[in-house]
Design a protein around this motif. Structure first.
Motif, PDB file in Angstrom:
ATOM      1  N   MET A   1       0.853  -1.068   0.072  1.00 18.96           N
ATOM      2  CA  MET A   1       0.068   0.094   0.114  1.00 18.96           C
ATOM      3  C   MET A   1       0.847   1.187  -0.102  1.00 18.96           C
ATOM      4  O   MET A   1       2.144   1.250   0.731  1.00 18.96           O
ATOM      5  CB  MET A   1      -0.796   0.014   1.167  1.00 18.96           C
ATOM      6  N   SER A   2       0.404   2.294  -0.864  1.00 20.03           N
ATOM      7  CA  SER A   2       1.361   3.384  -0.934  1.00 20.03           C
ATOM      8  C   SER A   2       0.962   4.357   0.384  1.00 20.03           C
ATOM      9  O   SER A   2       0.137   4.257   0.981  1.00 20.03           O
ATOM     10  CB  SER A   2       0.992   4.147  -2.092  1.00 20.03           C
ATOM     11  N   LEU A   3       2.112   5.204   0.418  1.00 20.17           N
ATOM     12  CA  LEU A   3       1.862   6.074   1.671  1.00 20.17           C
ATOM     13  C   LEU A   3       1.478   7.502   1.013  1.00 20.17           C
ATOM     14  O   LEU A   3       1.913   8.100   0.409  1.00 20.17           O
ATOM     15  CB  LEU A   3       3.405   6.584   2.173  1.00 20.17           C
ATOM     16  N   ALA A   4       0.083   8.149   1.841  1.00 17.08           N
ATOM     17  CA  ALA A   4      -0.547   8.992   1.125  1.00 17.08           C
ATOM     18  C   ALA A   4       0.318  10.288   1.834  1.00 17.08           C
ATOM     19  O   ALA A   4       0.853  10.104   3.119  1.00 17.08           O
ATOM     20  CB  ALA A   4      -1.886   9.247   1.701  1.00 17.08           C
ATOM     21  N   CYS A   5       0.364  11.633   1.100  1.00 20.77           N
ATOM     22  CA  CYS A   5       0.833  12.828   1.812  1.00 20.77           C
ATOM     23  C   CYS A   5      -0.199  13.891   1.928  1.00 20.77           C
ATOM     24  O   CYS A   5      -0.644  13.978   0.723  1.00 20.77           O
ATOM     25  CB  CYS A   5       2.020  12.790   0.784  1.00 20.77           C
ATOM     26  N   GLY A   6       0.214  14.816   2.709  1.00 22.43           N
ATOM     27  CA  GLY A   6      -0.574  15.671   2.853  1.00 22.43           C
ATOM     28  C   GLY A   6       0.245  17.162   3.259  1.00 22.43           C
ATOM     29  O   GLY A   6       1.442  16.786   3.613  1.00 22.43           O
ATOM     30  N   ILE A   7      -0.275  18.259   3.056  1.00 26.00           N
ATOM     31  CA  ILE A   7       0.605  19.344   3.836  1.00 26.00           C
ATOM     32  C   ILE A   7      -0.036  20.379   4.616  1.00 26.00           C
ATOM     33  O   ILE A   7      -1.316  20.823   4.335  1.00 26.00           O
ATOM     34  CB  ILE A   7       1.082  20.102   2.333  1.00 26.00           C
ATOM     35  N   GLN A   8       0.582  20.717   5.600  1.00 15.66           N
ATOM     36  CA  GLN A   8       0.108  21.939   6.390  1.00 15.66           C
ATOM     37  C   GLN A   8       0.370  23.191   5.541  1.00 15.66           C
ATOM     38  O   GLN A   8       1.367  23.279   5.500  1.00 15.66           O
ATOM     39  CB  GLN A   8       0.828  21.951   7.623  1.00 15.66           C
ATOM     40  N   LEU A   9      -0.692  23.696   5.424  1.00 16.05           N
ATOM     41  CA  LEU A   9      -0.389  25.147   4.638  1.00 16.05           C
ATOM     42  C   LEU A   9       0.428  26.190   5.415  1.00 16.05           C
ATOM     43  O   LEU A   9       0.016  26.328   6.615  1.00 16.05           O
ATOM     44  CB  LEU A   9      -1.939  25.710   4.352  1.00 16.05           C
ATOM     45  N   PRO A  10       0.993  27.259   4.512  1.00 16.59           N
ATOM     46  CA  PRO A  10       1.705  28.030   5.259  1.00 16.59           C
ATOM     47  C   PRO A  10       0.723  29.389   5.116  1.00 16.59           C
ATOM     48  O   PRO A  10      -0.433  29.202   4.824  1.00 16.59           O
ATOM     49  CB  PRO A  10       2.713  28.311   4.174  1.00 16.59           C
ATOM     50  N   VAL A  11       1.351  30.567   5.736  1.00 20.75           N
ATOM     51  CA  VAL A  11       0.408  31.663   5.729  1.00 20.75           C
ATOM     52  C   VAL A  11      -0.643  31.745   6.605  1.00 20.75           C
ATOM     53  O   VAL A  11      -0.874  32.820   7.802  1.00 20.75           O
ATOM     54  CB  VAL A  11       0.080  32.229   4.212  1.00 20.75           C
ATOM     55  N   GLN A  12      -1.576  30.559   6.950  1.00 21.86           N
ATOM     56  CA  GLN A  12      -2.845  30.783   7.483  1.00 21.86           C
ATOM     57  C   GLN A  12      -2.344  30.469   8.965  1.00 21.86           C
ATOM     58  O   GLN A  12      -3.380  31.138   9.958  1.00 21.86           O
ATOM     59  CB  GLN A  12      -3.774  29.646   7.193  1.00 21.86           C
ATOM     60  N   SER A  13      -1.398  30.065   9.568  1.00 27.35           N
ATOM     61  CA  SER A  13      -0.969  29.991  10.791  1.00 27.35           C
ATOM     62  C   SER A  13       0.578  30.323  10.787  1.00 27.35           C
ATOM     63  O   SER A  13       1.319  29.649   9.976  1.00 27.35           O
ATOM     64  CB  SER A  13      -1.231  28.736  11.590  1.00 27.35           C
ATOM     65  N   GLN A  14       0.962  31.255  11.708  1.00 25.56           N
ATOM     66  CA  GLN A  14       2.492  31.639  11.612  1.00 25.56           C
ATOM     67  C   GLN A  14       3.259  31.466  12.922  1.00 25.56           C
ATOM     68  O   GLN A  14       3.920  32.397  13.415  1.00 25.56           O
ATOM     69  CB  GLN A  14       2.430  32.968  11.162  1.00 25.56           C
ATOM     70  N   SER A  15       2.986  30.219  13.436  1.00 23.07           N
ATOM     71  CA  SER A  15       3.774  30.207  14.803  1.00 23.07           C
ATOM     72  C   SER A  15       5.398  30.130  14.486  1.00 23.07           C
ATOM     73  O   SER A  15       5.707  29.555  13.437  1.00 23.07           O
ATOM     74  CB  SER A  15       3.424  28.867  15.364  1.00 23.07           C
TER      75      SER A  15
ATOM     76  N   ALA B   1       6.172  15.107  -8.249  1.00 27.59           N
ATOM     77  CA  ALA B   1       6.746  14.498  -9.559  1.00 27.59           C
ATOM     78  C   ALA B   1       7.620  13.221  -9.206  1.00 27.59           C
ATOM     79  O   ALA B   1       7.610  12.162  -9.824  1.00 27.59           O
ATOM     80  CB  ALA B   1       7.144  15.363 -10.505  1.00 27.59           C
ATOM     81  N   ASP B   2       8.392  13.574  -8.435  1.00 27.37           N
ATOM     82  CA  ASP B   2       9.728  12.593  -8.270  1.00 27.37           C
ATOM     83  C   ASP B   2       9.841  11.806  -6.938  1.00 27.37           C
ATOM     84  O   ASP B   2      10.428  11.061  -6.845  1.00 27.37           O
ATOM     85  CB  ASP B   2      10.906  13.606  -8.335  1.00 27.37           C
ATOM     86  N   VAL B   3       9.246  12.096  -5.887  1.00 27.89           N
ATOM     87  CA  VAL B   3       9.176  11.511  -4.676  1.00 27.89           C
ATOM     88  C   VAL B   3       7.884  10.867  -4.081  1.00 27.89           C
ATOM     89  O   VAL B   3       8.055   9.554  -4.156  1.00 27.89           O
ATOM     90  CB  VAL B   3       9.482  12.545  -3.323  1.00 27.89           C
ATOM     91  N   ALA B   4       6.890  11.493  -4.502  1.00 26.91           N
ATOM     92  CA  ALA B   4       5.507  10.710  -4.098  1.00 26.91           C
ATOM     93  C   ALA B   4       5.200   9.527  -4.740  1.00 26.91           C
ATOM     94  O   ALA B   4       4.900   8.402  -4.292  1.00 26.91           O
ATOM     95  CB  ALA B   4       4.411  11.781  -4.412  1.00 26.91           C
ATOM     96  N   PRO B   5       5.626   9.219  -6.181  1.00 27.91           N
ATOM     97  CA  PRO B   5       5.589   7.868  -6.693  1.00 27.91           C
ATOM     98  C   PRO B   5       6.344   6.740  -6.359  1.00 27.91           C
ATOM     99  O   PRO B   5       5.899   5.635  -6.461  1.00 27.91           O
ATOM    100  CB  PRO B   5       5.781   8.371  -8.283  1.00 27.91           C
ATOM    101  N   ARG B   6       7.507   7.181  -5.853  1.00 26.24           N
ATOM    102  CA  ARG B   6       8.225   6.208  -4.962  1.00 26.24           C
ATOM    103  C   ARG B   6       7.802   5.805  -3.625  1.00 26.24           C
ATOM    104  O   ARG B   6       8.186   4.710  -3.223  1.00 26.24           O
ATOM    105  CB  ARG B   6       9.814   6.579  -4.770  1.00 26.24           C
ATOM    106  N   LEU B   7       6.609   6.306  -3.074  1.00 34.61           N
ATOM    107  CA  LEU B   7       6.144   5.773  -1.772  1.00 34.61           C
ATOM    108  C   LEU B   7       5.147   4.741  -2.026  1.00 34.61           C
ATOM    109  O   LEU B   7       4.590   4.492  -0.838  1.00 34.61           O
ATOM    110  CB  LEU B   7       5.677   7.175  -1.086  1.00 34.61           C
TER     111      LEU B   7
END
Length: 307
Positions: free
Chosen positions: A1-15, A301-307
């Motif tokens: 099974m592949s490893l899904a990837c998400g991202i915490q957005l910048p700008v909207q919280s600035q700790s 393009a280059d990392v996620a397909p290898r997961l």
């Protein structure tokens, strides 16, 4: 099974823990550009945080920049096509569950079923006190809110819940969510939070657990779910990776940053899958919006397909 990837957005919280200097002058179009880049790169979700207000004693570290998650995710839903929309995390105990359900059901309806509701207990005492919520009982409040939200976000037009803090029946809410079941991921790494995620959630969002601690947490979740007869039900285990940089950086990205060619990054990230992790949340070191969107594209393009 592949490893899904998400991202915490910048700008909207600035700790200060994670914000880059360029974010201080950024605005809505920068946020949209990053979300659209993640959408085009095939990321599973984009996420944003929740704080109603930050007390002066914490402002130097946390900043006071915390966009509202419902408004922000709704704005981004209209500017993206397929990426899911995660609140990481909504402090749902600060609001009546019917209000929370109305907001997030509308978001799910308008986005065509792209919501993932991430929830957490919260940690800022003054925020609770200002809104008239008992900070000392926030865990118990969250437990009941989860039960109430399960009812209020279900398929029934007239949801019903009877609890110690909230009691409602005979009150109709439309629109209903587009999804038959809105996934609820529970955030936090304390023993109480992990137990809550295992027994009441559809997924777990750790909060700052280093890699070496994850296997023990995952094993505990499996044990708790097995003892409760939940082992056969779908459950998503998450992790937050080290800061990333795809390629050889020409500037100091910090010693904790995982940097290098795509193959090396993928090999390192695959270790999370071996620990029982289903999805990882990433954040990239960058000096500008364009460098960040380039990093997102390169990763897709280059990392996620290898997961």
């Amino acid at each position: 099974m592949s490893l899904a990837c998400g991202i915490q957005l910048p700008v909207q919280s600035q700790s200060t823990v994670y914000a880059e200097p360029w974010e201080a002058a950024a605005g809505p179009e920068d946020l949209v550009a990053v979300a659209r880049a993640a959408d085009l790169a095939g990321f599973d979700y984009v996420a944003c945080c929740d704080h109603v207000a930050v007390p002066r004693r914490l402002a130097a570290a946390m900043s006071t920049v915390w966009y509202d998650p419902v408004a922000t995710l709704a704005y981004l839903a209209a500017r993206t096509e397929r990426v899911r929309l995660l609140s990481h995390v909504a402090v749902v105990g600060l609001r009546h569950p019917l209000v929370t359900a109305k907001q997030y059901a509308t978001l799910d309806h308008l986005s065509g079923g792209r919501l993932v509701l991430g929830v957490g207990a919260g940690h800022v005492r003054e925020e609770f006190e200002a809104l008239g919520v008992d900070f000392g009982r926030r865990g118990a409040v969250l437990d009941e809110c989860l039960d109430a939200l399960r009812a209020a976000l279900g398929p029934e037009e007239f949801p019903e819940h009877h609890g110690k803090l909230h009691d409602f029946r005979g009150l109709g809410q439309r629109p209903r969510p587009a999804q038959p079941l809105v996934p609820v991921w529970v955030g936090g790494s304390s023993p109480a939070a992990v137990r809550r995620a295992a027994l009441k959630g559809d997924g777990w969002l750790p909060q700052g657990d280093p890699r070496e601690r994850l296997p023990g947490q995952v094993e505990r979740i499996k044990r708790l779910r097995g003892e409760a007869g939940l082992a056969g039900r779908p459950f998503t285990v998450g992790a937050i990776t080290e800061p990333l940089y795809v390629g050889r950086p020409a500037w100091d990205v910090g010693r904790r940053t995982l940097a290098g060619p795509p193959g090396a990054l993928a090999e390192s990230l695959r270790a999370y899958r071996a620990m029982g992790v289903d999805q990882v949340q990433v954040r990239f070191r960058c000096r500008s919006r364009s460098e960040l969107t380039d990093q997102i594209a390169a990763f897709g393009a280059d990392v996620a397909p290898r997961l």
